[in-house]
Motif scaffolding. Sequence first.
Motif, PDB file in Angstrom:
ATOM      1  N   CYS A   1       0.828  -1.214   0.000  1.00 41.89           N
ATOM      2  CA  CYS A   1       0.000   0.000   0.000  1.00 41.89           C
ATOM      3  C   CYS A   1       0.860   1.262   0.000  1.00 41.89           C
ATOM      4  O   CYS A   1       0.462   2.292  -0.566  1.00 41.89           O
ATOM      5  CB  CYS A   1      -0.989   0.004   1.160  1.00 41.89           C
ATOM      6  SG  CYS A   1      -0.229  -0.044   2.786  1.00 41.89           S
TER       7      CYS A   1
ATOM      8  N   GLU B   1       1.849   1.957  -3.523  1.00 45.35           N
ATOM      9  CA  GLU B   1       0.703   2.541  -4.223  1.00 45.35           C
ATOM     10  C   GLU B   1       0.513   4.007  -3.858  1.00 45.35           C
ATOM     11  O   GLU B   1       0.166   4.822  -4.705  1.00 45.35           O
ATOM     12  CB  GLU B   1      -0.573   1.746  -3.947  1.00 45.35           C
ATOM     13  CG  GLU B   1      -0.603   0.377  -4.596  1.00 45.35           C
ATOM     14  CD  GLU B   1      -0.608   0.408  -6.114  1.00 45.35           C
ATOM     15  OE1 GLU B   1      -0.933   1.456  -6.723  1.00 45.35           O
ATOM     16  OE2 GLU B   1      -0.288  -0.639  -6.714  1.00 45.35           O
TER      17      GLU B   1
ATOM     18  N   GLU C   1       0.328   7.150  -6.462  1.00 47.67           N
ATOM     19  CA  GLU C   1      -0.829   8.049  -6.495  1.00 47.67           C
ATOM     20  C   GLU C   1      -0.442   9.521  -6.352  1.00 47.67           C
ATOM     21  O   GLU C   1      -1.194  10.396  -6.768  1.00 47.67           O
ATOM     22  CB  GLU C   1      -1.828   7.656  -5.399  1.00 47.67           C
ATOM     23  CG  GLU C   1      -2.524   6.337  -5.681  1.00 47.67           C
ATOM     24  CD  GLU C   1      -3.323   5.826  -4.507  1.00 47.67           C
ATOM     25  OE1 GLU C   1      -3.463   6.561  -3.499  1.00 47.67           O
ATOM     26  OE2 GLU C   1      -3.796   4.678  -4.582  1.00 47.67           O
TER      27      GLU C   1
ATOM     28  N   GLY D   1       2.411  -3.938  -4.896  1.00 46.94           N
ATOM     29  CA  GLY D   1       1.345  -2.955  -5.050  1.00 46.94           C
ATOM     30  C   GLY D   1       0.023  -3.687  -5.110  1.00 46.94           C
ATOM     31  O   GLY D   1      -0.121  -4.769  -4.538  1.00 46.94           O
ATOM     32  N   ASP D   2      -0.931  -3.126  -5.831  1.00 50.00           N
ATOM     33  CA  ASP D   2      -2.259  -3.734  -5.934  1.00 50.00           C
ATOM     34  C   ASP D   2      -2.238  -5.079  -6.663  1.00 50.00           C
ATOM     35  O   ASP D   2      -3.016  -5.969  -6.334  1.00 50.00           O
ATOM     36  CB  ASP D   2      -3.227  -2.792  -6.654  1.00 50.00           C
ATOM     37  CG  ASP D   2      -3.602  -1.591  -5.807  1.00 50.00           C
ATOM     38  OD1 ASP D   2      -3.390  -1.623  -4.575  1.00 50.00           O
ATOM     39  OD2 ASP D   2      -4.119  -0.614  -6.385  1.00 50.00           O
TER      40      ASP D   2
END
Length: 145
Positions: free
Chosen positions: A18, A21, A25, A83-84
């Motif tokens: 996260c 990420e 972002e 990550g995701d």
Amino acid sequence: MNNNNALNLSVLTAMHPCEFEEWRERGENDRHILTSAVAQLLHVPAGWMVNGEYRGEFGGFFPVQLRYTPPGEAFSLCVCSPGDVSGEWLIVLISADGDCVREVLRLTPFDPQRISGLIAAAAQACLLEHSAAGMAEYLAEGEYA
């Protein structure tokens, strides 16, 4: 984590998916900082090219994606951060024509020595002129320290 924290090996190995990420972002500049920090810890064999993803050049699936490509450009080794998509670091071999896409290493935490060892092994194996599929098989079976 903010931009003022040094992205050294201990920080990168402690980061959760996260957090990668979150860096992505925050935009292109922060993603460039993160990608550059990872790249600085990996060895590039002589004659190889390295390209990092800062926007969505390679599909945008990972917060960090670095593509290591040997002379002749028959394939690329893609170093992909958690990550995701994945909670682990992935190294994926992609042939130039896209017919061969194969995971060759998966690891947690970030281990630049093992990743650099894999890239060095690929550089040596290039001398044997493996096909992309043969190279993926060879790399997937190896141990790198």
